[in-house]
Write an enzyme that holds these catalytic residues in place. Structure first.
Site, PDB file in Angstrom:
ATOM      1  N   LYS A  90       0.901  -1.158   0.000  1.00 20.49           N
ATOM      2  CA  LYS A  90       0.000   0.000   0.000  1.00 20.49           C
ATOM      3  C   LYS A  90       0.930   1.194   0.000  1.00 20.49           C
ATOM      4  O   LYS A  90       1.511   1.558   1.020  1.00 20.49           O
ATOM      5  CB  LYS A  90      -0.893  -0.013   1.238  1.00 20.49           C
ATOM      6  N   GLU A 100       9.519   0.982  11.069  1.00 23.22           N
ATOM      7  CA  GLU A 100      10.572   1.977  10.790  1.00 23.22           C
ATOM      8  C   GLU A 100       9.905   3.337  10.937  1.00 23.22           C
ATOM      9  O   GLU A 100       9.137   3.737  10.059  1.00 23.22           O
ATOM     10  CB  GLU A 100      11.104   1.803   9.368  1.00 23.22           C
ATOM     11  N   GLU A 135       9.995  15.719  15.727  1.00 22.33           N
ATOM     12  CA  GLU A 135      10.463  15.571  14.352  1.00 22.33           C
ATOM     13  C   GLU A 135       9.771  16.624  13.488  1.00 22.33           C
ATOM     14  O   GLU A 135       8.548  16.643  13.391  1.00 22.33           O
ATOM     15  CB  GLU A 135      10.114  14.172  13.844  1.00 22.33           C
ATOM     16  N   CYS A 194      14.139  10.427   7.218  1.00 23.99           N
ATOM     17  CA  CYS A 194      13.902   9.945   8.584  1.00 23.99           C
ATOM     18  C   CYS A 194      15.174  10.008   9.424  1.00 23.99           C
ATOM     19  O   CYS A 194      15.115  10.233  10.622  1.00 23.99           O
ATOM     20  CB  CYS A 194      13.327   8.545   8.553  1.00 23.99           C
TER      21      CYS A 194
HETATM   22  P1  NAD Z   1       2.505   8.454   7.748  1.00 21.90           P
HETATM   23  O1  NAD Z   1       2.660   7.644   8.964  1.00 21.90           O
HETATM   24  O2  NAD Z   1       1.495   9.522   7.735  1.00 21.90           O
HETATM   25  O3  NAD Z   1       2.152   7.504   6.520  1.00 21.90           O
HETATM   26  C1  NAD Z   1       2.970   6.418   6.149  1.00 21.90           C
HETATM   27  C2  NAD Z   1       2.118   5.370   5.478  1.00 21.90           C
HETATM   28  O4  NAD Z   1       1.203   4.844   6.428  1.00 21.90           O
HETATM   29  C3  NAD Z   1       1.261   5.913   4.330  1.00 21.90           C
HETATM   30  O5  NAD Z   1       1.188   4.941   3.321  1.00 21.90           O
HETATM   31  C4  NAD Z   1      -0.090   6.102   4.993  1.00 21.90           C
HETATM   32  O6  NAD Z   1      -1.164   6.012   4.090  1.00 21.90           O
HETATM   33  C5  NAD Z   1      -0.111   4.937   5.963  1.00 21.90           C
HETATM   34  N1  NAD Z   1      -0.973   5.121   7.132  1.00 21.90           N
HETATM   35  C6  NAD Z   1      -1.231   6.263   7.809  1.00 21.90           C
HETATM   36  N2  NAD Z   1      -2.090   6.011   8.821  1.00 21.90           N
HETATM   37  C7  NAD Z   1      -2.347   4.680   8.789  1.00 21.90           C
HETATM   38  C8  NAD Z   1      -3.155   3.811   9.576  1.00 21.90           C
HETATM   39  N3  NAD Z   1      -3.882   4.266  10.597  1.00 21.90           N
HETATM   40  N4  NAD Z   1      -3.190   2.496   9.257  1.00 21.90           N
HETATM   41  C9  NAD Z   1      -2.468   2.021   8.219  1.00 21.90           C
HETATM   42  N5  NAD Z   1      -1.699   2.794   7.437  1.00 21.90           N
HETATM   43  C10 NAD Z   1      -1.626   4.103   7.720  1.00 21.90           C
HETATM   44  O7  NAD Z   1       3.954   8.994   7.407  1.00 21.90           O
HETATM   45  P2  NAD Z   1       4.392   9.907   6.188  1.00 21.90           P
HETATM   46  O8  NAD Z   1       3.927  11.292   6.489  1.00 21.90           O
HETATM   47  O9  NAD Z   1       4.013   9.276   4.899  1.00 21.90           O
HETATM   48  O10 NAD Z   1       5.976   9.810   6.288  1.00 21.90           O
HETATM   49  C11 NAD Z   1       6.717  10.580   7.149  1.00 21.90           C
HETATM   50  C12 NAD Z   1       7.110   9.801   8.379  1.00 21.90           C
HETATM   51  O11 NAD Z   1       7.745   8.593   8.017  1.00 21.90           O
HETATM   52  C13 NAD Z   1       8.099  10.547   9.225  1.00 21.90           C
HETATM   53  O12 NAD Z   1       7.754  10.434  10.574  1.00 21.90           O
HETATM   54  C14 NAD Z   1       9.407   9.814   8.966  1.00 21.90           C
HETATM   55  O13 NAD Z   1      10.350   9.921   9.968  1.00 21.90           O
HETATM   56  C15 NAD Z   1       8.941   8.428   8.784  1.00 21.90           C
HETATM   57  N6  NAD Z   1       9.921   7.643   8.044  1.00 21.90           N
HETATM   58  C16 NAD Z   1      10.656   6.691   8.687  1.00 21.90           C
HETATM   59  C17 NAD Z   1      11.612   5.972   8.009  1.00 21.90           C
HETATM   60  C18 NAD Z   1      12.433   4.901   8.681  1.00 21.90           C
HETATM   61  O14 NAD Z   1      12.990   4.090   7.985  1.00 21.90           O
HETATM   62  N7  NAD Z   1      12.529   4.871   9.984  1.00 21.90           N
HETATM   63  C19 NAD Z   1      11.832   6.219   6.661  1.00 21.90           C
HETATM   64  C20 NAD Z   1      11.088   7.209   6.038  1.00 21.90           C
HETATM   65  C21 NAD Z   1      10.120   7.902   6.747  1.00 21.90           C
END
Ligand code: NAD
Length: 487
Positions: free
Chosen positions: A185, A260, A394, A294
């Site tokens: 997804k 992650e 963050e 991240c």
């Molecule tokens: P997000 O959590 O809003 O979304 C990430 C994914 O999760 C998207 O596909 C979203 O549709 C899905 N999602 C959101 N809510 C959900 C739920 N309730 N159930 C299932 N899926 C859900 O994050 P974002 O804004 O897309 O990305 C930014 C964040 O990602 C930052 O906090 C960043 O630090 C983190 N990140 C971490 C890593 C790592 O490897 N540790 C890498 C990249 C980004």
């Protein structure tokens, strides 16, 4: 995929891409919800595409396709699985320019970084997973037991928008190498390269159902996917907030999860560091992908009596980063990915000023001439106290917080003093001393004196940055389950 003409106000009547089919069971199945999600161009704020919102029915079809494909794929010898991965890597390599431009448009990454990192990294990860599949020992003897390391089953992969292709590759490649089948997804903010990857996998001849790709929003499609009873393992990358919600869902079915999550990583300059080099490095790192990384080292922890010197270098380096159209080859700092990000980051900059941090460069205002699109200037704060919001949360934008310390014990306390533990860095003229300090940092990855990011070494976080590891052998093992056969 269809091309339609967008006639909405402000669109300039540009053709926009419509993705209303998902890659499920080896075919392009029409999405059933009839709902579309807008995808915006980071540099202009205009709609460049619409992608379908996956319905419960689409998710069910995708998971069932993956479950059906599992017996065949898990029995495919690792060498053959590796060949498919190599063919996918070749397809990614061939389409580098298209993938890079797509990411520059939907995420805002400067085109040169898009080619080198946004496409270069996934290419490495896919090829590396192929090599690991070939060399990995999928069984071992422990006394009278033959321990078989078997694929975990159907993997639900949920990914964020900041490195859209890399995040998908970091899950799909090792999962396929392990013999798992996958439903992705992709992020609704930057979903376009996931479709391109599906096309590449199809052309590589990957058997039907081994990889399924759909898009949709988190609370609907994402939650639907992680709650599906045929999902055996969840691999999530994204915010700590969403990670917590997904973990709660997964707890109901006891589905194992890899998380992650976010970070608030510190770069610590010890008293004998090469301040000039370290400060430049810190700026490049913190502002890579406009700080939407991240592992961004968004806190720069410096000796109190060297703060002004470090600041001078940091400001001069930040000033040189040209901000503008990410498709322009000379640009080093692009826009943020979305309107929501723009508002969020500006809010944090205002909060930093309100809480008394000293603004050394940048700010919350629209950069002159860049009112369209989601632009924020490179921003550096000095005299940041460890308890300030900008030192704890963050921001995910081009904002660097310089935090002064008195002695090394305090530096360590500051570095470890957030709820996160994804990455860290330490600089010292004495490599051994830096290594000693690195051992005491609570983070999944630590750079010593600018050590390069290693895409084959284990990657992941501690504390609220998550659990589980990606990349290389460790990434493969996330998708394996040991079975002891007593002989
Ligand atoms: P997000 O959590 O809003 O979304 C990430 C994914 O999760 C998207 O596909 C979203 O549709 C899905 N999602 C959101 N809510 C959900 C739920 N309730 N159930 C299932 N899926 C859900 O994050 P974002 O804004 O897309 O990305 C930014 C964040 O990602 C930052 O906090 C960043 O630090 C983190 N990140 C971490 C890593 C790592 O490897 N540790 C890498 C990249 C980004």
């Amino acid at each position: 995929m269809t091309q339609v003409t967008d006639t909405s106000p402000g669109s300039g009547s540009l053709a926009i891409e419509v993705r209303d089919r998902f890659y499920i069971g080896g075919t392009w199945a029409e999405a059933t919800s009839g709902e579309l999600i807008n995808v915006y161009e980071a540099g202009t704020g205009e709609i460049i595409a619409e992608v379908a919102e996956a319905s419960e029915q689409d998710i069910d079809s995708a998971v069932k396709a993956a479950a059906e494909a599992f017996s065949g794929w898990s029995a495919t010898p690792p060498l053959d699985r590796a060949r498919f991965l190599e063919a996918i890597a070749a397809g990614v390599s061939e389409r580098t320019e298209e993938l890079a431009r797509t990411i520059s448009r939907e995420v805002g990454t400067p085109i040169r970084h898009s080619r080198a990192i946004q496409v270069g990294n996934p290419l490495h990860l896919i090829s590396d997973a192929a090599q690991v599949a070939v060399s990995y020992q999928f069984q071992e003897r422990i006394g009278n037991a033959l321990v078989l390391l078997e694929p975990a089953g159907v993997v639900a992969a949920i990914t964020p928008w900041n490195y859209p292709l890399q995040q998908v590759a970091a899950k799909v490649a090792p999962a396929l190498a392990a013999g798992c089948t996958v439903v992705v997804k992709a992020s609704e903010v930057a979903p376009l390269t996931a479709f391109l990857l599906a096309e590449i996998a199809e052309r590589a001849g990957l058997p039907a159902g081994v990889l399924n790709i759909l898009t949709g929003s988190g609370p609907t499609a994402g939650e639907g996917l992680v709650s599906h009873p045929l999902v055996d393992r969840i691999s999530f990358t994204g915010s700590t907030r969403a990670g917590r919600l997904i973990s709660q869902r997964a707890a109901e079915s006891l589905t194992p999860v890899t998380m992650e999550l976010g970070g608030k990583s510190a770069s610590v300059l010890l008293k004998d560091a090469d301040f000039e080099k370290a400060a430049k490095f810190a700026v490049y790192n913190a502002f890579l992908n406009s700080g939407q990384t991240c592992t961004a080292l968004s806190r720069l922890v410096v000796p109190q009596d060297r703060q002004e010197r470090v600041l001078e270098v940091a400001v001069a380096t930040a000033e040189k980063l040209r901000l503008g159209d990410p498709l322009d080859e000379s640009i080093r700092l692009g826009p943020l990915a979305s309107q929501a990000q723009l508002e969020r980051v500006r809010g944090y900059i205002r909060r930093g000023i309100e809480e008394g941090a000293r603004l050394a460069i940048g700010g919350a205002e629209s950069p002159p001439g860049l009112e369209r699109g989601y632009f924020v200037e490179a921003t550096v704060f000095a005299d940041v106290r460890p308890d300030m919001t900008i030192a704890q949360e963050e921001i995910f934008g081009p904002v660097l917080s310089v935090i002064p310390y008195r002695d090394e014990a305090e530096a360590l306390e500051i570095a470890n003093g957030t709820r996160y533990g994804l990455a860290a860095a330490v600089w010292s003229g004495d490599q051994e001393h830096a290594l000693e300090f690195a051992r005491r940092l609570r983070a999944g990855t630590v750079e010593v004196n600018g050590g390069a990011f290693n895409l084959s070494a284990p990657f992941g976080g501690v504390k609220q940055s998550g659990h589980g590891r990606e990349f290389g052998r460790y990434g493969l093992e996330e998708f394996l389950v040991p079975k002891s056969v007593q002989l």
